[in-house]
Design a protein around this motif. Structure first.
Motif, PDB file in Angstrom:
ATOM      1  N   SER A 167      -4.277  -5.525   8.433  1.00  0.00           N
ATOM      2  CA  SER A 167      -5.009  -5.147   9.644  1.00  0.00           C
ATOM      3  C   SER A 167      -5.333  -6.393  10.439  1.00  0.00           C
ATOM      4  N   VAL A 184       0.875  -1.179   0.000  1.00  0.00           N
ATOM      5  CA  VAL A 184       0.000   0.000   0.000  1.00  0.00           C
ATOM      6  C   VAL A 184       0.909   1.224   0.000  1.00  0.00           C
ATOM      7  N   GLU A 221      -9.432   2.089   7.345  1.00  0.00           N
ATOM      8  CA  GLU A 221     -10.285   0.986   6.887  1.00  0.00           C
ATOM      9  C   GLU A 221     -10.405  -0.083   7.972  1.00  0.00           C
ATOM     10  N   THR A 239       0.941  -4.285   4.431  1.00  0.00           N
ATOM     11  CA  THR A 239       0.161  -3.671   5.484  1.00  0.00           C
ATOM     12  C   THR A 239      -1.054  -4.549   5.707  1.00  0.00           C
ATOM     13  N   THR A 246      -5.116   2.493   5.182  1.00  0.00           N
ATOM     14  CA  THR A 246      -5.468   1.129   5.560  1.00  0.00           C
ATOM     15  C   THR A 246      -5.869   1.058   7.033  1.00  0.00           C
TER      16      THR A 246
END
Length: 120
Positions: free
Chosen positions: A32, A6, A57, A30, A54
């Motif tokens: 999450s 990203v 998000e 990246t 990100t």
């Protein structure tokens, strides 16, 4: 040139403009992390600091009914700040700036100003 999966092309474009030879490679991703149900129930933070869209998000994925209330939000970089605003959240601190090129400097000044207000 090491990159995240990203990223934006700002650095690549600058290198291209200067006609500097380079090779781009993705060195990290990246990702999450999903919060457990207990972590969602015990979500208690004064400030959230994001360094990429990100992260925004991930926040809205993990907390679909997130209400910002008194939680302060800080971002690093214009694309991350834009992601906060697009989600309808309040952006309290944005870095870098001309005065504060680092997040640590911006955060230190922000907290100092907040502490002065709370002492009045």
């Amino acid at each position: 040139m090491p990159l995240s999966d990203v990223h934006n092309d700002d650095v690549k474009n600058q290198l291209d403009e200067k006609k500097l030879q380079h090779t781009e490679c993705y060195m990290y991703r990246t990702v999450s992390n999903d919060f457990s149900e207990d972590e969602v129930k015990n979500f208690d933070y004064d400030m959230l600091v994001f360094f990429s869209p990100t992260g925004i998000e991930a926040l809205t994925k993990n907390f679909p009914n997130f209400e910002q209330g008194d939680i302060h939000i800080a971002t690093f970089g214009p694309s991350t700040a834009k992601a906060v605003e697009e989600k309808g959240l309040r952006l309290d601190l944005q870095a870098p700036s001309a005065e504060y090129p680092s997040m640590t400097g911006a955060l230190k000044a922000y907290l100092k100003a907040k502490n002065k207000k709370s002492k009045k």
